[in-house]
Scaffold this active site. Sequence first.
Site, mmCIF file in Angstrom:
data_model
loop_
_atom_site.group_PDB
_atom_site.id
_atom_site.type_symbol
_atom_site.label_atom_id
_atom_site.label_comp_id
_atom_site.label_asym_id
_atom_site.label_seq_id
_atom_site.Cartn_x
_atom_site.Cartn_y
_atom_site.Cartn_z
ATOM 1 N N SER A 73 -1.599 1.714 -2.585
ATOM 2 C CA SER A 73 -0.852 0.634 -3.240
ATOM 3 C C SER A 73 0.612 0.659 -2.815
ATOM 4 O O SER A 73 1.232 -0.401 -2.621
ATOM 5 C CB SER A 73 -0.923 0.766 -4.765
ATOM 6 O OG SER A 73 -2.255 0.873 -5.173
ATOM 7 N N LEU A 118 -8.374 7.911 -0.598
ATOM 8 C CA LEU A 118 -8.605 8.457 -1.942
ATOM 9 C C LEU A 118 -7.624 7.876 -2.959
ATOM 10 O O LEU A 118 -6.556 7.378 -2.585
ATOM 11 C CB LEU A 118 -8.404 9.976 -1.904
ATOM 12 C CG LEU A 118 -9.427 10.804 -1.108
ATOM 13 C CD1 LEU A 118 -8.928 12.234 -0.944
ATOM 14 C CD2 LEU A 118 -10.780 10.782 -1.816
ATOM 15 N N SER A 176 -12.618 1.945 -1.452
ATOM 16 C CA SER A 176 -13.753 1.591 -0.579
ATOM 17 C C SER A 176 -14.342 2.838 0.067
ATOM 18 O O SER A 176 -14.238 3.019 1.288
ATOM 19 C CB SER A 176 -13.334 0.547 0.468
ATOM 20 O OG SER A 176 -12.091 0.822 1.058
HETATM 21 N N1 LIG Z 1 -14.619 7.111 -10.943
HETATM 22 C C1 LIG Z 1 -13.539 6.662 -10.292
HETATM 23 N N2 LIG Z 1 -13.388 6.910 -8.969
HETATM 24 C C2 LIG Z 1 -12.291 6.437 -8.336
HETATM 25 N N3 LIG Z 1 -11.300 5.728 -8.916
HETATM 26 C C3 LIG Z 1 -11.415 5.473 -10.234
HETATM 27 C C4 LIG Z 1 -12.528 5.922 -10.974
HETATM 28 N N4 LIG Z 1 -12.379 5.511 -12.256
HETATM 29 C C5 LIG Z 1 -11.225 4.843 -12.318
HETATM 30 N N5 LIG Z 1 -10.641 4.801 -11.113
HETATM 31 C C6 LIG Z 1 -9.407 4.054 -10.851
HETATM 32 O O1 LIG Z 1 -9.837 2.865 -10.201
HETATM 33 C C7 LIG Z 1 -9.119 2.658 -9.009
HETATM 34 C C8 LIG Z 1 -10.061 2.423 -7.834
HETATM 35 O O2 LIG Z 1 -10.550 1.164 -7.828
HETATM 36 P P1 LIG Z 1 -11.162 0.602 -6.487
HETATM 37 O O3 LIG Z 1 -11.638 -0.761 -6.820
HETATM 38 O O4 LIG Z 1 -10.190 0.728 -5.381
HETATM 39 O O5 LIG Z 1 -12.397 1.585 -6.220
HETATM 40 S S1 LIG Z 1 -13.664 1.375 -5.279
HETATM 41 O O6 LIG Z 1 -13.180 0.869 -3.985
HETATM 42 O O7 LIG Z 1 -14.568 0.443 -5.899
HETATM 43 O O8 LIG Z 1 -14.268 2.692 -5.133
HETATM 44 C C9 LIG Z 1 -8.350 3.903 -8.703
HETATM 45 O O9 LIG Z 1 -7.072 3.429 -8.339
HETATM 46 P P2 LIG Z 1 -6.211 4.103 -7.175
HETATM 47 O O10 LIG Z 1 -5.743 5.409 -7.741
HETATM 48 O O11 LIG Z 1 -5.105 3.108 -6.976
HETATM 49 O O12 LIG Z 1 -7.056 4.260 -5.956
HETATM 50 C C10 LIG Z 1 -8.404 4.720 -9.970
HETATM 51 O O13 LIG Z 1 -7.175 4.619 -10.647
HETATM 52 N N1 LIG Z 2 4.483 8.004 1.427
HETATM 53 C C1 LIG Z 2 4.586 8.612 0.251
HETATM 54 N N2 LIG Z 2 5.288 9.744 0.125
HETATM 55 C C2 LIG Z 2 5.382 10.367 -1.071
HETATM 56 N N3 LIG Z 2 4.784 9.927 -2.210
HETATM 57 C C3 LIG Z 2 4.068 8.811 -2.124
HETATM 58 C C4 LIG Z 2 3.917 8.101 -0.903
HETATM 59 N N4 LIG Z 2 3.135 7.030 -1.128
HETATM 60 C C5 LIG Z 2 2.802 7.077 -2.414
HETATM 61 N N5 LIG Z 2 3.368 8.128 -3.033
HETATM 62 C C6 LIG Z 2 3.219 8.496 -4.430
HETATM 63 O O1 LIG Z 2 1.869 8.892 -4.621
HETATM 64 C C7 LIG Z 2 1.366 8.412 -5.841
HETATM 65 C C8 LIG Z 2 0.095 7.590 -5.562
HETATM 66 O O2 LIG Z 2 0.453 6.450 -4.807
HETATM 67 P P1 LIG Z 2 -0.369 5.119 -4.930
HETATM 68 O O3 LIG Z 2 0.230 4.161 -3.972
HETATM 69 O O4 LIG Z 2 -0.483 4.690 -6.344
HETATM 70 O O5 LIG Z 2 -1.787 5.610 -4.391
HETATM 71 P P2 LIG Z 2 -3.202 4.894 -4.468
HETATM 72 O O6 LIG Z 2 -2.965 3.422 -4.548
HETATM 73 O O7 LIG Z 2 -3.889 5.301 -3.204
HETATM 74 O O8 LIG Z 2 -3.873 5.441 -5.682
HETATM 75 C C9 LIG Z 2 2.466 7.604 -6.484
HETATM 76 O O9 LIG Z 2 3.095 8.417 -7.455
HETATM 77 C C10 LIG Z 2 3.414 7.298 -5.349
HETATM 78 O O10 LIG Z 2 4.751 7.198 -5.764
#
Ligand SMILES: Nc1ncnc2c1ncn2[C@@H]1O[C@H](COP(=O)(O)OS(=O)(=O)O)[C@@H](OP(=O)(O)O)[C@H]1O
Ligand SMILES: Nc1ncnc2c1ncn2[C@@H]1O[C@H](COP(=O)(O)OP(=O)(O)O)[C@@H](O)[C@H]1O
Length: 300
Positions: free
Chosen positions: A137, A131, A204
């Site tokens: 990341s 999620l 994904s």
């Molecule tokens: N509708 C919706 N649903 C999920 N996520 C959203 C959406 N809109 C924008 N974002 C932002 O886009 C990041 C996800 O991009 P991805 O390319 O990993 O998504 S996907 O695999 O195509 O579903 C995701 O980044 P991460 O938080 O790093 O996962 C979100 O910040």
């Molecule tokens: N292992 C961890 N323990 C505590 N906080 C974390 C951990 N990994 C990530 N975070 C925090 O969670 C938030 C989301 O992390 P991020 O790597 O951006 O997630 P994603 O790429 O799945 O959206 C960030 O604020 C990050 O600092």
Amino acid sequence: MIAVGNGSLIFSSPLGCNLFEAQSTKVGFVNFPATTLNCRRSLTSTLTNLAPIKANGGSRMSSLKSGIEVNSNERAIINNSDDSSGSSVRHEISTKGKRSTNIVWHKCSVEKIDRQELLQQKGCVIWITGLSGSGKSTLACALTRGLHSGGKLTYVLDGDNVRHGLNRDLTFKPEDRAENIRRIGEVAKLFSDAGIICIASVISPYRSDRDAIRSMLPDGDFIEVFMDTPLGVCEARDPKGLYKLARAGKIKGFTGVDDPYEPPLNCEIVLEQEGDKCPSPEDMAEKVICYLDVKGYLNA
Ligand SMILES: Nc1ncnc2c1ncn2[C@@H]1O[C@H](COP(=O)(O)OS(=O)(=O)O)[C@@H](OP(=O)(O)O)[C@H]1O
Ligand SMILES: Nc1ncnc2c1ncn2[C@@H]1O[C@H](COP(=O)(O)OP(=O)(O)O)[C@@H](O)[C@H]1O
């Protein structure tokens, strides 16, 4: 404890792989030991109980003889006699491409196995799914940092970042998410063929999209890592404020809120909470590095 189920490693509590007994080095916010990659001692016995996934080393084409065959990818393969020019004479006329027809695969004498030899590692794809806010990341960064400091060549494809360029034309509709994954998968496959350890961190959300990438790669070279972080934790983190917007109805089709996430059924590694505590990014990265080491990806 390390639990093994369905061929997956589930890391759920204190480290099974204690790399920190050696002196550690601080790299950014992550501490990595001098012997980061030397984790065989503690994990080998556990991992050898798994069905072996041997790193696909890539292989040279055996000597070519004249003839035509059709392989499983629906390619007609024309084998002419070998030559010494360094350019292969094996031609594959694809019948599979949706739009491109009559295209011929050109093979080169420098192959994946040569690049791996040069790099002293094996190319593969580490696919981190989960999620938004689950820590994909962060893990990708810790992992690339750990491997890099151990002399391994890596490249990170982060969903957010790729959507700034290559995939800037795509939305979050299911068909666009599928195309997003397909493109990232194809790029990751190229990196892997280059001998690089490619780390893709993308939500994904659909199982079929992830499985399609797995089936594109040689056996064992797709290492699926599931960030099994509960939705409540992700939502509490909400570093970009997107869950808040989604709950307020200002973002439609947000994964986990009003769009599905299908967890993997048979992934290689599951990283989950230890009770109500999340393991540190460095601990998680070490577990993935241990897996790579035991499976032979950190040597040519
Ligand atoms: N509708 C919706 N649903 C999920 N996520 C959203 C959406 N809109 C924008 N974002 C932002 O886009 C990041 C996800 O991009 P991805 O390319 O990993 O998504 S996907 O695999 O195509 O579903 C995701 O980044 P991460 O938080 O790093 O996962 C979100 O910040
Ligand atoms: N292992 C961890 N323990 C505590 N906080 C974390 C951990 N990994 C990530 N975070 C925090 O969670 C938030 C989301 O992390 P991020 O790597 O951006 O997630 P994603 O790429 O799945 O959206 C960030 O604020 C990050 O600092």
